[in-house]
Design an enzyme around this catalytic site. Structure first.
Site, mmCIF file in Angstrom:
data_model
loop_
_atom_site.group_PDB
_atom_site.id
_atom_site.type_symbol
_atom_site.label_atom_id
_atom_site.label_comp_id
_atom_site.label_asym_id
_atom_site.label_seq_id
_atom_site.Cartn_x
_atom_site.Cartn_y
_atom_site.Cartn_z
ATOM 1 N N ARG A 76 99.980 30.892 -44.285
ATOM 2 C CA ARG A 76 100.423 31.160 -42.914
ATOM 3 C C ARG A 76 101.791 30.538 -42.642
ATOM 4 N NH1 ARG A 76 95.586 28.624 -40.119
ATOM 5 N NH2 ARG A 76 96.375 29.368 -38.139
ATOM 6 N N ARG A 93 88.121 26.986 -37.551
ATOM 7 C CA ARG A 93 88.527 28.363 -37.832
ATOM 8 C C ARG A 93 88.532 28.598 -39.331
ATOM 9 N NH1 ARG A 93 93.838 29.845 -34.344
ATOM 10 N NH2 ARG A 93 94.294 30.878 -36.317
ATOM 11 N N LYS A 101 100.234 27.172 -28.798
ATOM 12 C CA LYS A 101 100.447 28.434 -28.064
ATOM 13 C C LYS A 101 99.233 28.785 -27.201
ATOM 14 C CE LYS A 101 101.226 30.831 -31.861
ATOM 15 N NZ LYS A 101 101.209 29.790 -32.900
ATOM 16 N N ARG A 131 105.023 39.135 -34.679
ATOM 17 C CA ARG A 131 105.060 38.184 -35.785
ATOM 18 C C ARG A 131 106.003 38.593 -36.890
ATOM 19 N NH1 ARG A 131 99.773 35.417 -34.790
ATOM 20 N NH2 ARG A 131 99.548 33.792 -36.314
ATOM 21 N N ARG A 178 91.820 20.963 -35.739
ATOM 22 C CA ARG A 178 91.536 21.901 -34.653
ATOM 23 C C ARG A 178 90.082 22.376 -34.718
ATOM 24 N NH1 ARG A 178 95.844 26.478 -33.829
ATOM 25 N NH2 ARG A 178 95.369 27.092 -35.961
HETATM 26 P P1 AMP Z 1 96.478 33.157 -34.582
HETATM 27 O O1 AMP Z 1 95.251 32.900 -33.776
HETATM 28 O O2 AMP Z 1 97.620 33.643 -33.733
HETATM 29 O O3 AMP Z 1 96.830 32.013 -35.480
HETATM 30 O O4 AMP Z 1 96.121 34.390 -35.537
HETATM 31 C C1 AMP Z 1 95.093 34.300 -36.484
HETATM 32 C C2 AMP Z 1 95.250 35.384 -37.543
HETATM 33 O O5 AMP Z 1 95.155 36.667 -36.923
HETATM 34 C C3 AMP Z 1 96.566 35.396 -38.273
HETATM 35 O O6 AMP Z 1 96.629 34.460 -39.338
HETATM 36 C C4 AMP Z 1 96.595 36.851 -38.768
HETATM 37 O O7 AMP Z 1 95.704 37.037 -39.854
HETATM 38 C C5 AMP Z 1 96.030 37.587 -37.569
HETATM 39 N N1 AMP Z 1 97.080 37.954 -36.623
HETATM 40 C C6 AMP Z 1 97.225 37.507 -35.347
HETATM 41 N N2 AMP Z 1 98.299 38.052 -34.763
HETATM 42 C C7 AMP Z 1 98.866 38.856 -35.702
HETATM 43 C C8 AMP Z 1 100.028 39.702 -35.722
HETATM 44 N N3 AMP Z 1 100.834 39.817 -34.665
HETATM 45 N N4 AMP Z 1 100.299 40.386 -36.858
HETATM 46 C C9 AMP Z 1 99.499 40.297 -37.929
HETATM 47 N N5 AMP Z 1 98.405 39.523 -37.993
HETATM 48 C C10 AMP Z 1 98.088 38.806 -36.890
#
Ligand code: AMP
Length: 241
Positions: free
Chosen positions: A167, A156, A14, A89, A123
Protein backbone atom coordinates in the site's frame (compact mmCIF):
# COMPACT_ATOMS: atom_id res chain seq x y z
CA UNK A 1 -22.91 23.10 -0.29
CA UNK A 2 -19.35 22.01 0.49
CA UNK A 3 -17.53 19.29 -1.43
CA UNK A 4 -14.16 18.09 -0.23
CA UNK A 5 -11.66 15.36 -0.94
CA UNK A 6 -9.45 14.18 1.93
CA UNK A 7 -6.09 12.65 1.06
CA UNK A 8 -3.09 11.36 2.94
CA UNK A 9 -0.94 8.34 3.44
CA UNK A 10 -2.21 5.22 5.25
CA UNK A 11 -2.80 5.96 8.93
CA UNK A 12 -2.83 9.73 8.45
CA UNK A 13 -6.34 9.90 9.95
CA UNK A 14 -8.52 10.41 6.87
CA UNK A 15 -11.39 8.36 8.29
CA UNK A 16 -11.20 9.92 11.73
CA UNK A 17 -10.98 13.47 10.43
CA UNK A 18 -13.82 12.85 7.96
CA UNK A 19 -16.04 11.55 10.74
CA UNK A 20 -15.25 14.65 12.79
CA UNK A 21 -15.99 16.92 9.84
CA UNK A 22 -19.26 15.15 9.21
CA UNK A 23 -20.52 16.00 12.68
CA UNK A 24 -22.14 19.38 13.00
CA UNK A 25 -21.60 20.29 9.35
CA UNK A 26 -24.06 17.77 7.90
CA UNK A 27 -21.49 16.68 5.38
CA UNK A 28 -21.83 13.11 4.19
CA UNK A 29 -18.65 11.08 4.65
CA UNK A 30 -18.06 8.80 1.70
CA UNK A 31 -15.29 6.35 2.54
CA UNK A 32 -14.61 4.26 -0.54
CA UNK A 33 -12.58 1.73 1.45
CA UNK A 34 -15.44 1.54 3.99
CA UNK A 35 -17.96 0.76 1.27
CA UNK A 36 -15.69 -1.94 -0.16
CA UNK A 37 -15.08 -3.42 3.32
CA UNK A 38 -18.83 -3.43 3.99
CA UNK A 39 -19.26 -5.52 0.86
CA UNK A 40 -16.54 -7.94 1.93
CA UNK A 41 -17.98 -8.29 5.45
CA UNK A 42 -21.47 -8.84 4.10
CA UNK A 43 -20.40 -11.34 1.44
CA UNK A 44 -21.87 -9.46 -1.51
CA UNK A 45 -20.90 -10.22 -5.09
CA UNK A 46 -18.74 -7.10 -5.14
CA UNK A 47 -17.19 -8.19 -1.85
CA UNK A 48 -16.15 -11.49 -3.41
CA UNK A 49 -14.59 -9.63 -6.33
CA UNK A 50 -12.46 -7.33 -4.20
CA UNK A 51 -11.62 -9.33 -1.09
CA UNK A 52 -8.36 -10.89 -2.21
CA UNK A 53 -7.07 -7.71 -3.81
CA UNK A 54 -7.84 -5.67 -0.70
CA UNK A 55 -6.32 -8.17 1.71
CA UNK A 56 -3.09 -8.07 -0.31
CA UNK A 57 -3.03 -4.28 -0.02
CA UNK A 58 -3.44 -3.78 -3.76
CA UNK A 59 -5.70 -1.26 -5.45
CA UNK A 60 -9.09 -2.42 -6.71
CA UNK A 61 -9.74 -1.88 -10.46
CA UNK A 62 -10.55 1.65 -11.57
CA UNK A 63 -13.82 0.70 -13.34
CA UNK A 64 -15.25 -0.90 -10.24
CA UNK A 65 -14.18 1.87 -7.89
CA UNK A 66 -15.41 4.59 -10.23
CA UNK A 67 -18.81 2.92 -10.44
CA UNK A 68 -18.96 2.71 -6.62
CA UNK A 69 -18.26 6.44 -6.40
CA UNK A 70 -20.69 7.32 -9.20
CA UNK A 71 -23.51 5.23 -7.68
CA UNK A 72 -22.88 6.62 -4.23
CA UNK A 73 -22.88 10.24 -5.38
CA UNK A 74 -25.94 9.68 -7.59
CA UNK A 75 -27.97 9.08 -4.45
CA UNK A 76 -27.83 12.82 -3.74
CA UNK A 77 -28.37 12.43 -0.02
CA UNK A 78 -25.62 15.00 0.47
CA UNK A 79 -27.71 18.18 0.51
CA UNK A 80 -25.07 20.06 2.48
CA UNK A 81 -22.13 18.47 0.72
CA UNK A 82 -19.77 15.55 1.09
CA UNK A 83 -16.27 14.61 2.06
CA UNK A 84 -14.81 11.79 0.03
CA UNK A 85 -12.01 9.72 1.50
CA UNK A 86 -9.92 7.13 -0.35
CA UNK A 87 -10.66 8.47 -3.81
CA UNK A 88 -9.07 9.42 -6.17
CA UNK A 89 -6.02 7.22 -5.77
CA UNK A 90 -4.37 7.56 -9.15
CA UNK A 91 -4.33 9.95 -12.09
CA UNK A 92 -7.10 8.18 -13.99
CA UNK A 93 -9.44 8.35 -11.00
CA UNK A 94 -8.53 12.02 -10.49
CA UNK A 95 -9.41 12.83 -14.08
CA UNK A 96 -12.71 10.91 -13.82
CA UNK A 97 -13.53 12.80 -10.65
CA UNK A 98 -12.65 16.25 -11.94
CA UNK A 99 -14.64 15.68 -15.15
CA UNK A 100 -17.74 14.74 -13.18
CA UNK A 101 -17.71 16.84 -10.01
CA UNK A 102 -16.51 20.25 -8.98
CA UNK A 103 -14.93 20.38 -5.54
CA UNK A 104 -14.23 23.13 -3.05
CA UNK A 105 -10.95 21.81 -1.78
CA UNK A 106 -8.60 18.94 -1.12
CA UNK A 107 -7.50 18.40 2.47
CA UNK A 108 -4.06 16.82 2.48
CA UNK A 109 -3.08 15.20 5.78
CA UNK A 110 0.69 15.29 5.81
CA UNK A 111 2.31 12.48 7.85
CA UNK A 112 5.92 11.25 7.66
CA UNK A 113 6.44 7.60 6.65
CA UNK A 114 8.18 6.96 9.97
CA UNK A 115 4.87 7.44 11.79
CA UNK A 116 2.73 5.35 9.42
CA UNK A 117 3.76 1.86 10.48
CA UNK A 118 3.27 2.56 14.18
CA UNK A 119 -0.20 3.95 13.61
CA UNK A 120 -1.44 1.39 11.10
CA UNK A 121 -0.31 -1.68 13.02
CA UNK A 122 -2.13 -0.39 16.12
CA UNK A 123 -5.36 0.38 14.29
CA UNK A 124 -8.58 -1.48 15.15
CA UNK A 125 -11.96 -1.35 13.47
CA UNK A 126 -15.42 -2.20 14.75
CA UNK A 127 -16.60 -5.21 12.77
CA UNK A 128 -20.18 -4.05 13.13
CA UNK A 129 -20.37 -0.25 12.65
CA UNK A 130 -16.96 0.57 11.18
CA UNK A 131 -15.83 2.94 13.95
CA UNK A 132 -12.05 3.47 14.06
CA UNK A 133 -9.90 2.96 17.14
CA UNK A 134 -6.20 3.10 17.78
CA UNK A 135 -4.49 1.27 20.61
CA UNK A 136 -1.99 4.11 20.88
CA UNK A 137 -4.53 6.65 22.06
CA UNK A 138 -8.12 6.26 21.02
CA UNK A 139 -8.84 3.08 23.00
CA UNK A 140 -12.36 1.76 23.70
CA UNK A 141 -13.79 1.84 27.26
CA UNK A 142 -14.12 -1.97 27.25
CA UNK A 143 -11.10 -3.62 25.62
CA UNK A 144 -11.96 -5.22 22.28
CA UNK A 145 -15.50 -3.76 22.18
CA UNK A 146 -16.89 -0.77 20.28
CA UNK A 147 -18.04 2.13 22.49
CA UNK A 148 -20.93 2.88 20.14
CA UNK A 149 -22.46 -0.48 19.32
CA UNK A 150 -20.60 -3.06 21.44
CA UNK A 151 -19.35 -4.78 18.25
CA UNK A 152 -16.10 -6.72 18.21
CA UNK A 153 -12.97 -4.73 17.35
CA UNK A 154 -10.83 -6.39 14.73
CA UNK A 155 -7.63 -5.71 12.84
CA UNK A 156 -8.19 -4.82 9.21
CA UNK A 157 -7.14 -7.64 6.92
CA UNK A 158 -4.79 -5.27 5.09
CA UNK A 159 -3.17 -3.83 8.23
CA UNK A 160 -0.30 -6.31 8.12
CA UNK A 161 3.39 -5.63 7.49
CA UNK A 162 3.20 -7.28 4.03
CA UNK A 163 0.04 -5.51 2.81
CA UNK A 164 1.24 -2.22 4.26
CA UNK A 165 4.43 -2.41 2.20
CA UNK A 166 2.35 -2.83 -0.99
CA UNK A 167 0.00 0.00 0.00
CA UNK A 168 2.83 2.41 0.78
CA UNK A 169 4.50 1.70 -2.54
CA UNK A 170 1.21 2.33 -4.38
CA UNK A 171 0.67 5.46 -2.36
CA UNK A 172 4.01 6.97 -3.28
CA UNK A 173 3.92 5.87 -6.92
CA UNK A 174 0.26 6.42 -7.79
CA UNK A 175 -1.58 8.50 -5.20
CA UNK A 176 0.98 11.18 -4.43
CA UNK A 177 0.99 12.38 -8.08
CA UNK A 178 -2.77 13.02 -7.74
CA UNK A 179 -1.90 15.83 -5.36
CA UNK A 180 0.03 17.50 -8.17
CA UNK A 181 -3.06 17.32 -10.39
CA UNK A 182 -5.07 19.06 -7.68
CA UNK A 183 -2.26 21.49 -6.82
CA UNK A 184 -2.31 22.77 -10.37
CA UNK A 185 -5.86 23.86 -9.67
CA UNK A 186 -4.83 25.38 -6.33
CA UNK A 187 -7.22 23.26 -4.38
CA UNK A 188 -4.92 21.70 -1.81
CA UNK A 189 -4.90 22.61 1.90
CA UNK A 190 -1.98 20.89 3.60
CA UNK A 191 -2.42 20.07 7.29
CA UNK A 192 0.12 18.55 9.69
CA UNK A 193 -1.36 15.15 10.66
CA UNK A 194 1.06 14.45 13.54
CA UNK A 195 -0.81 16.13 16.43
CA UNK A 196 -3.81 14.66 18.29
CA UNK A 197 -7.01 14.25 16.20
CA UNK A 198 -8.77 17.22 17.83
CA UNK A 199 -5.83 19.49 17.01
CA UNK A 200 -5.71 18.30 13.41
CA UNK A 201 -9.46 18.86 13.15
CA UNK A 202 -9.08 22.39 14.44
CA UNK A 203 -6.38 23.10 11.87
CA UNK A 204 -8.58 21.74 9.06
CA UNK A 205 -11.57 23.81 10.09
CA UNK A 206 -9.47 26.96 10.43
CA UNK A 207 -7.87 26.45 7.02
CA UNK A 208 -11.24 25.82 5.36
CA UNK A 209 -13.04 28.59 7.24
CA UNK A 210 -15.46 26.13 8.87
CA UNK A 211 -17.11 26.48 12.31
CA UNK A 212 -15.34 24.73 15.22
CA UNK A 213 -16.13 21.11 16.14
CA UNK A 214 -18.28 20.27 19.15
CA UNK A 215 -16.50 17.54 21.13
CA UNK A 216 -17.81 14.00 21.51
CA UNK A 217 -19.79 13.96 18.30
CA UNK A 218 -17.93 11.25 16.40
CA UNK A 219 -20.29 8.78 14.82
CA UNK A 220 -19.96 5.31 13.34
CA UNK A 221 -19.13 5.03 9.66
CA UNK A 222 -21.28 2.15 8.56
CA UNK A 223 -24.20 0.36 10.02
CA UNK A 224 -25.51 -2.80 8.39
CA UNK A 225 -29.21 -2.55 7.67
CA UNK A 226 -31.21 -5.72 7.27
CA UNK A 227 -34.36 -4.45 5.61
CA UNK A 228 -33.46 -2.03 2.88
CA UNK A 229 -32.22 -3.62 -0.35
CA UNK A 230 -30.44 -0.43 -1.41
CA UNK A 231 -28.56 -0.26 1.83
CA UNK A 232 -28.09 -4.02 1.88
CA UNK A 233 -26.32 -3.69 -1.46
CA UNK A 234 -23.63 -1.88 0.45
CA UNK A 235 -23.55 0.98 -1.99
CA UNK A 236 -25.29 3.18 0.50
CA UNK A 237 -23.67 3.28 3.90
CA UNK A 238 -25.93 4.38 6.69
CA UNK A 239 -24.85 7.32 8.74
CA UNK A 240 -26.29 7.53 12.15
CA UNK A 241 -27.70 7.44 14.68
P1 AMP B 1 -8.71 2.49 2.65
O1 AMP B 1 -9.76 2.18 3.65
O2 AMP B 1 -8.93 3.82 1.99
O3 AMP B 1 -7.32 2.29 3.17
O4 AMP B 1 -8.90 1.42 1.47
C1 AMP B 1 -8.76 0.05 1.71
C2 AMP B 1 -8.53 -0.70 0.40
O5 AMP B 1 -9.67 -0.53 -0.44
C3 AMP B 1 -7.36 -0.24 -0.42
O6 AMP B 1 -6.12 -0.79 0.01
C4 AMP B 1 -7.77 -0.75 -1.81
O7 AMP B 1 -7.61 -2.16 -1.90
C5 AMP B 1 -9.26 -0.45 -1.80
N1 AMP B 1 -9.53 0.90 -2.29
C6 AMP B 1 -10.08 1.92 -1.58
N2 AMP B 1 -10.19 3.02 -2.34
C7 AMP B 1 -9.68 2.69 -3.55
C8 AMP B 1 -9.50 3.41 -4.79
N3 AMP B 1 -9.85 4.69 -4.92
N4 AMP B 1 -8.96 2.74 -5.84
C9 AMP B 1 -8.61 1.45 -5.74
N5 AMP B 1 -8.74 0.72 -4.62
C10 AMP B 1 -9.27 1.33 -3.53
Amino acid sequence: MRKYVIMGIQGSGKGTQSQMLESGLDLVHIGVGDILRWNVQNHTKMGAQVRRVMAAGELVGDDLVESVVRDRLTQHDWNYGFIIDGFPRNRRQAEFFLESYDIDGVIYLDLPDSEVRRRVLNRRLCSSCGMNYNLLGNTPAVPGRCDFCGGELVTREDDTEEALAVRLKDYHEKTNPVLDVFRRKEYVFTVDARPAPEVVQEQIRTRLGLPPDSPGTQRPILRAVEDDPVERSGIRPVYGP
